[in-house]
Design a protein around this motif. Structure first.
Motif, PDB file in Angstrom:
ATOM      1  N   MET A   4       5.410  -0.917   0.467  1.00  0.00           N
ATOM      2  CA  MET A   4       4.373   0.107   0.626  1.00  0.00           C
ATOM      3  C   MET A   4       3.049  -0.496   1.097  1.00  0.00           C
ATOM      4  O   MET A   4       2.806  -1.691   0.957  1.00  0.00           O
ATOM      5  N   THR A   5       2.183   0.367   1.655  1.00  0.00           N
ATOM      6  CA  THR A   5       0.840  -0.027   2.100  1.00  0.00           C
ATOM      7  C   THR A   5      -0.202   0.810   1.352  1.00  0.00           C
ATOM      8  O   THR A   5      -0.628   0.445   0.269  1.00  0.00           O
ATOM      9  N   ASN A   6      -0.607   1.947   1.934  1.00  0.00           N
ATOM     10  CA  ASN A   6      -1.473   2.919   1.258  1.00  0.00           C
ATOM     11  C   ASN A   6      -0.604   4.141   0.948  1.00  0.00           C
ATOM     12  O   ASN A   6      -0.267   4.897   1.859  1.00  0.00           O
TER      13      ASN A   6
ATOM     14  N   GLN B 170      -7.632   0.637  -5.070  1.00  0.00           N
ATOM     15  CA  GLN B 170      -7.053  -0.608  -4.586  1.00  0.00           C
ATOM     16  C   GLN B 170      -6.285  -1.343  -5.688  1.00  0.00           C
ATOM     17  O   GLN B 170      -6.640  -1.288  -6.858  1.00  0.00           O
ATOM     18  N   GLY B 171      -5.242  -2.063  -5.267  1.00  0.00           N
ATOM     19  CA  GLY B 171      -4.465  -2.844  -6.218  1.00  0.00           C
ATOM     20  C   GLY B 171      -3.563  -3.838  -5.520  1.00  0.00           C
ATOM     21  O   GLY B 171      -3.684  -4.100  -4.320  1.00  0.00           O
TER      22      GLY B 171
ATOM     23  N   ALA C 110       3.176 -11.006  -3.500  1.00  0.00           N
ATOM     24  CA  ALA C 110       2.082 -10.149  -3.961  1.00  0.00           C
ATOM     25  C   ALA C 110       1.337  -9.599  -2.750  1.00  0.00           C
ATOM     26  O   ALA C 110       0.829 -10.363  -1.930  1.00  0.00           O
ATOM     27  N   LEU C 111       1.262  -8.267  -2.643  1.00  0.00           N
ATOM     28  CA  LEU C 111       0.682  -7.626  -1.469  1.00  0.00           C
ATOM     29  C   LEU C 111      -0.446  -6.678  -1.866  1.00  0.00           C
ATOM     30  O   LEU C 111      -0.362  -5.984  -2.885  1.00  0.00           O
ATOM     31  N   PHE C 112      -1.497  -6.634  -1.031  1.00  0.00           N
ATOM     32  CA  PHE C 112      -2.584  -5.691  -1.262  1.00  0.00           C
ATOM     33  C   PHE C 112      -2.115  -4.282  -0.885  1.00  0.00           C
ATOM     34  O   PHE C 112      -1.561  -4.059   0.177  1.00  0.00           O
ATOM     35  N   ILE C 113      -2.350  -3.338  -1.805  1.00  0.00           N
ATOM     36  CA  ILE C 113      -1.927  -1.952  -1.586  1.00  0.00           C
ATOM     37  C   ILE C 113      -3.029  -1.002  -2.060  1.00  0.00           C
ATOM     38  O   ILE C 113      -3.885  -1.358  -2.868  1.00  0.00           O
TER      39      ILE C 113
END
Length: 474
Positions: free
Chosen positions: A358-360, A444-445, A453-456
């Motif tokens: 997933m992204t946003n 944000q998380g 670990a990905l920014f989403i």
């Protein structure tokens, strides 16, 4: 970064040795992280990471290797080792099932011309700033958070700045370069009464440079973290049971990220191990639910110009008015499941194989005012923050820890409660959403899964679930 001729030589080498598909992922990342306890620097990290990942497909197998040395000899040797493993059938790389892939060929025409994606001209790179100026937002947050109330005894703030340049090329002719700049401020406030110590958290971030802090109210964000900490400090223990649950806007969307988002990723769809397998075109949620994943939203924390296979990110409607419309698909798992890629392949860095992530991800806004949703709830729980949780994608069963929560009685928000867990099943919860608000927000998380670990971002308006299991002390 690697030259075009060197990349073409690597891809040619892989194809001549029998690979059906080959890909080069070249990365150069600069990261700065500084953590302050009060206004003293507690921890500081500055580093640069560079490396190359090579991926080859053969039949139903994927072989992957990486190196942090970018000399031509080392990269060619890595390519030969991968193709040798491929021919021997030895699984030195990761094994992933796939379907049909392009036939064995040599890149006679070479790569397309490189397409470059860059940040805006206004982007202020933290790497070009003196440390004192870079830390100004963190120190401002600490002062504001400490001044909120006398029960706030400590503020811990971490400032993260990342500048990443990736180059992606494959034997299908993709050749792109993407500049990614991220910045984020993590604020944790601690409130204490006697021996009882509780914390509150707020962590705004964006795909922007240090200019991001000119666009947000850092002091207000710090006060929000302190408000949460003080509220939780004086909350009573939650009495559990079956009840309606109203989840606040913003990062309340983490509930749906975990509860159903992971089950919609091709990583599990291709293995036929998701509760949503074979359900495209069928109703999987109530008709007030539209779930979207969009990695193309400008400047959002979870956004990218292109995914980690070089495909432009896009808006993917996963569920529309309750009907399952799409999955999140990467190239390899898409081939296996006979699904087109959706610009959703992601990885933490060159050490990981890309896969659908997933992204946003968010629930689209509805028609109800938040006050209307609360007023229509006779008895239930109001959840303002969710700390995190876990889900089994095969069954959809989940368990979440909630932060700031309140009981709802007779349509009014009552006393704060703590020690709350939310327990349920993703497919079941989607069908029990009966009211969706008009107060949409994104927060944000990070997401932790097989490709790192990905920014989403996770988001939603205020949402009511008609019935749900709430864990507490009784």
């Amino acid at each position: 970064m690697l030259s075009k001729s060197m990349i073409e030589d690597v891809l040619d080498e892989a194809c001549l040795r029998g690979a059906d598909f080959a890909e080069v992922y070249d990365e150069n990342t600069f990261l700065q992280e500084t953590q302050l306890n009060q206004e003293e620097i507690e921890q500081s990290l500055t580093g640069r990471e560079c490396g190359v990942g090579i991926r080859v497909f053969k039949g139903d197998s994927c072989y992957y290797g990486y190196t942090n040395e970018k000399s031509e000899g080392v990269i060619q040797r890595l390519t030969r080792d991968l193709t040798k493993s491929m021919k021997d059938g030895s699984m030195t790389g990761d094994f992933v099932k796939s379907g049909s892939v392009p036939g064995n060929f040599r890149m006679r025409d070479g790569l397309f011309e490189k397409k470059n994606y860059t940040m805006g001209k206004e982007t202020a790179l933290a790497s070009a700033m003196p440390l004192g100026r870079r830390l100004e937002p963190a120190k401002l947050a600490i002062r504001a958070g400490m001044a909120y109330d006398e029960e706030i005894v400590r503020m811990r703030v971490k400032l993260t700045d990342m500048e990443q340049l990736v180059q992606i090329a494959n034997t299908e002719g993709i050749y792109v370069q993407d500049q990614r700049v991220k910045t984020r401020l993590y604020m944790t406030s601690f409130a204490q009464s006697g021996t009882d110590l509780q914390s509150g958290y707020y962590g705004p971030g964006a795909m922007r440079g240090h200019d991001y802090y000119d666009r947000i109210d850092v002091e207000a964000a710090a006060r929000e973290a302190s408000r949460q900490a003080k509220t939780i400090l004086h909350a009573r223990e939650c009495q559990g049971g079956q009840m309606s649950v109203v989840v606040d806007n913003g990062f309340g969307g983490l509930l749906f990220h975990e509860a159903c988002g992971h089950s919609l990723e091709a990583t599990v769809i291709a293995r036929d191990s998701s509760e949503f397998c074979g359900k495209l075109g069928t109703q999987v949620a109530s008709d007030v639910v539209t779930l979207v994943d969009d990695g193309s939203i400008p400047n959002e924390w979870g956004s990218l110009h292109v995914d980690d296979e070089g495909m432009p990110t896009q808006r993917n409607v996963l569920i529309e008015q309750g009907i399952l419309k799409s999955y999140l698909v990467d190239q390899l798992n898409g081939q296996r499941a006979k699904l087109a890629p959706t610009g959703s392949a992601r990885r933490q860095n060159y050490k990981y194989i890309p896969t659908a992530r997933m992204t946003n991800t968010y629930i689209a806004p509805g028609d109800h005012a938040p006050e209307e949703i609360i007023g229509a709830t006779e008895h239930g729980l109001y959840v303002r923050t969710i700390n995190g949780g876990s889900v089994d994608p095969a069954t959809g069963d989940f368990n979440f820890s909630a932060g700031e929560c309140y009981m709802i009685e007779h349509g009014r928000i009552g006393m704060p409660v703590r020690g709350v867990t939310l327990i349920g099943n993703g497919g079941s919860v989607l069908k029990k959403v009966d009211m969706v608000g008009n107060d949409f927000d994104l927060r944000q998380g990070y997401c932790f899964a097989s490709s790192g670990a990905l920014f989403i971002d996770a988001g939603q308006p205020t949402v009511r679930i008609s019935s749900m299991t709430v864990g507490g002390i009784g």
